[in-house]
Design a protein around this motif. Structure first.
Motif, PDB file in Angstrom:
ATOM      1  N   GLU A  83       0.824  -1.196   0.000  1.00 19.33           N
ATOM      2  CA  GLU A  83       0.000   0.000   0.000  1.00 19.33           C
ATOM      3  C   GLU A  83       0.866   1.257   0.000  1.00 19.33           C
ATOM      4  OE1 GLU A  83      -3.713  -2.013   2.512  1.00 19.33           O
ATOM      5  OE2 GLU A  83      -2.709  -0.219   3.264  1.00 19.33           O
ATOM      6  N   VAL A  84       0.450   2.230  -0.779  1.00 19.40           N
ATOM      7  CA  VAL A  84       1.192   3.493  -0.882  1.00 19.40           C
ATOM      8  C   VAL A  84       0.858   4.364   0.321  1.00 19.40           C
ATOM      9  CG1 VAL A  84       1.550   5.572  -2.250  1.00 19.40           C
ATOM     10  CG2 VAL A  84       1.233   3.363  -3.389  1.00 19.40           C
ATOM     11  N   ILE A  85       1.873   4.833   1.007  1.00 17.38           N
ATOM     12  CA  ILE A  85       1.692   5.687   2.174  1.00 17.38           C
ATOM     13  C   ILE A  85       1.535   7.129   1.700  1.00 17.38           C
ATOM     14  CG2 ILE A  85       2.733   6.520   4.312  1.00 17.38           C
ATOM     15  CD1 ILE A  85       4.224   3.852   4.462  1.00 17.38           C
ATOM     16  N   THR A  86       0.373   7.701   1.949  1.00 18.39           N
ATOM     17  CA  THR A  86       0.098   9.070   1.501  1.00 18.39           C
ATOM     18  C   THR A  86       0.002  10.058   2.660  1.00 18.39           C
ATOM     19  OG1 THR A  86      -2.279   8.611   1.496  1.00 18.39           O
ATOM     20  CG2 THR A  86      -1.080   8.266  -0.582  1.00 18.39           C
ATOM     21  N   ALA A  87       0.096   9.577   3.886  1.00 22.27           N
ATOM     22  CA  ALA A  87       0.109  10.455   5.060  1.00 22.27           C
ATOM     23  C   ALA A  87       1.127   9.898   6.041  1.00 22.27           C
ATOM     24  CB  ALA A  87      -1.272  10.537   5.709  1.00 22.27           C
ATOM     25  N   ALA A  88       2.059  10.728   6.489  1.00 26.57           N
ATOM     26  CA  ALA A  88       3.149  10.220   7.323  1.00 26.57           C
ATOM     27  C   ALA A  88       3.491  11.201   8.428  1.00 26.57           C
ATOM     28  CB  ALA A  88       4.384   9.945   6.456  1.00 26.57           C
ATOM     29  N   TRP A  89       3.863  10.647   9.560  1.00 24.69           N
ATOM     30  CA  TRP A  89       4.400  11.426  10.677  1.00 24.69           C
ATOM     31  C   TRP A  89       5.244  10.479  11.520  1.00 24.69           C
ATOM     32  CZ3 TRP A  89      -0.711  10.133  10.024  1.00 24.69           C
ATOM     33  CH2 TRP A  89      -1.263   9.254  10.951  1.00 24.69           C
ATOM     34  N   GLU A  90       6.223  11.018  12.209  1.00 21.46           N
ATOM     35  CA  GLU A  90       7.098  10.197  13.042  1.00 21.46           C
ATOM     36  C   GLU A  90       6.282   9.549  14.160  1.00 21.46           C
ATOM     37  OE1 GLU A  90      10.507  12.315  14.390  1.00 21.46           O
ATOM     38  OE2 GLU A  90      11.204  12.817  12.374  1.00 21.46           O
ATOM     39  N   GLY A  91       6.428   8.228  14.277  1.00 24.07           N
ATOM     40  CA  GLY A  91       5.682   7.488  15.285  1.00 24.07           C
ATOM     41  C   GLY A  91       4.444   6.806  14.761  1.00 24.07           C
ATOM     42  N   GLY A 216       1.750  18.850  18.833  1.00 27.66           N
ATOM     43  CA  GLY A 216       3.079  19.045  18.272  1.00 27.66           C
ATOM     44  C   GLY A 216       3.532  18.019  17.257  1.00 27.66           C
ATOM     45  N   THR A 217       2.643  17.149  16.787  1.00 26.80           N
ATOM     46  CA  THR A 217       3.008  16.153  15.781  1.00 26.80           C
ATOM     47  C   THR A 217       2.938  16.771  14.385  1.00 26.80           C
ATOM     48  OG1 THR A 217       2.130  14.364  17.161  1.00 26.80           O
ATOM     49  CG2 THR A 217       2.480  13.881  14.829  1.00 26.80           C
ATOM     50  N   ALA A 218       4.044  16.680  13.647  1.00 27.65           N
ATOM     51  CA  ALA A 218       4.099  17.233  12.289  1.00 27.65           C
ATOM     52  C   ALA A 218       3.648  16.167  11.293  1.00 27.65           C
ATOM     53  CB  ALA A 218       5.515  17.691  11.963  1.00 27.65           C
ATOM     54  N   VAL A 219       2.615  16.482  10.519  1.00 31.79           N
ATOM     55  CA  VAL A 219       2.026  15.549   9.555  1.00 31.79           C
ATOM     56  C   VAL A 219       2.274  16.064   8.150  1.00 31.79           C
ATOM     57  CG1 VAL A 219      -0.090  14.407   8.790  1.00 31.79           C
ATOM     58  CG2 VAL A 219       0.245  14.923  11.228  1.00 31.79           C
ATOM     59  N   THR A 220       2.698  15.172   7.275  1.00 29.41           N
ATOM     60  CA  THR A 220       2.872  15.489   5.862  1.00 29.41           C
ATOM     61  C   THR A 220       2.033  14.509   5.059  1.00 29.41           C
ATOM     62  OG1 THR A 220       5.152  16.145   6.331  1.00 29.41           O
ATOM     63  CG2 THR A 220       4.539  15.892   4.018  1.00 29.41           C
ATOM     64  N   ALA A 221       1.221  15.018   4.130  1.00 29.13           N
ATOM     65  CA  ALA A 221       0.289  14.127   3.440  1.00 29.13           C
ATOM     66  C   ALA A 221      -0.068  14.661   2.065  1.00 29.13           C
ATOM     67  CB  ALA A 221      -0.980  13.954   4.272  1.00 29.13           C
ATOM     68  N   HIS A 222      -0.404  13.739   1.175  1.00 32.82           N
ATOM     69  CA  HIS A 222      -0.980  14.120  -0.106  1.00 32.82           C
ATOM     70  C   HIS A 222      -2.398  14.623   0.130  1.00 32.82           C
ATOM     71  CE1 HIS A 222       1.816  11.211  -2.551  1.00 32.82           C
ATOM     72  NE2 HIS A 222       2.462  12.167  -1.918  1.00 32.82           N
TER      73      HIS A 222
END
Length: 286
Positions: A83-91, A216-222
């Protein structure tokens, strides 16, 4: 072509494969039952390059514990890895699986996966057998019986699942209302150009959103929906609503999400009516 012979052969093949698949599941010999499943966590999120490609999804580094040695294993999602990961954050927890004895052939999933009995393929084979049987009835005995055989069971199936669809819609609307609100920013716009067999081209634009939750969690996502003028959205500030319990569940337009949920219920209800109507027409034509 003799369609009756072809369809009879079709039904015979799937009638053999479906019980064989269920037998393998009972014996614990399916591929799913021989798969090792672990829970991994994202340790690093690599920022996408503006103007790059969305192929492969968000680039991340994942660690998990080996099932045999309990040693820490670090992998990436480069290449074809499930599966392609389209949303990611540490943890973030990620599902990691691989065939028994072949850890290098690992696959990734959006969430950790529970053990599976591998009933999906034999159930699909059973569905193909049923479809072939309905088509055989249509060829041999006429379309009215096919309408009854297909429309009747599917109408019952859809009607049974309609209350669940309504409950899911209500739960989703409640979840949307409880979402937290933060400011986010489009940090990159990805562009993919494909060429078809007729040398025609199509362009896919994928904005990449970055936001930080209240804890404080930084999220990066399509971000591929509900964003006006996605091609010109680079460095645009946006309002993000996210579910605290699942940071991959976010929206830029809560009202559009609500409309979509209500539309799903309407479509499911119409499907029940159409399928039931097809069965009634079939009975009237007999």
């Amino acid at each position: 072509m003799d369609w009756e012979k072809f369809l009879a052969l079709w039904c015979a093949v799937w009638a053999v494969l479906a019980p064989a698949g269920y037998g393998m599941a009972l014996a614990g010999a399916t591929r799913a039952q021989r798969t090792v499943r672990r829970t991994g966590r994202i340790e690093q999120v690599r920022m996408p390059r503006h103007g790059g490609s969305r192929t492969g999804g968000m680039s991340v580094v994942i660690s998990y514990r080996d099932a045999t040695s309990d040693e820490k294993v670090t992998v990436t999602n480069d290449g074809e890895r499930g599966e392609v990961i389209t949303a990611a954050w540490e943890g973030r927890e990620i599902g990691v699986s691989h065939p028994r004895g072949r850890p290098h052939a690992y696959r990734l999933a959006h969430t950790p996966q529970e053990p599976s009995r591998g009933l999906g393929r034999p159930t699909f084979a059973l569905l193909l057998f049923y479809c072939g049987l309905v088509a055989l009835l249509a060829v041999g005995w006429g379309w009215p019986r096919a309408l009854i055989g297909l429309g009747g069971p599917l109408a019952v199936f859809a009607a049974v699942h309609l209350p669940g669809t309504v409950r899911a819609k209500n739960h989703r609307i409640e979840k949307l209302a409880a979402m937290d609100t933060v400011r986010g920013r489009i940090i990159a716009v990805l562009k993919d150009v494909t060429v078809d067999q007729d040398n025609g081209t199509s362009t896919t634009i994928t904005p990449v959103l970055s936001f930080t939750t209240h804890d404080g969690t930084a999220v990066t996502a399509h971000s591929t929906s509900n964003l006006p003028d996605p091609a010109g959205s680079y460095r645009r500030d946006v309002t993000v609503r996210y579910a605290p319990g699942d940071l991959a569940d976010f929206t830029l337009d809560r009202a559009a999400e609500r409309r979509g949920e209500r539309l799903d219920v309407v479509v499911n209800a119409l499907a029940v009516v159409v399928l039931l109507g097809a069965a009634v027409v079939g009975m009237a034509m007999l």
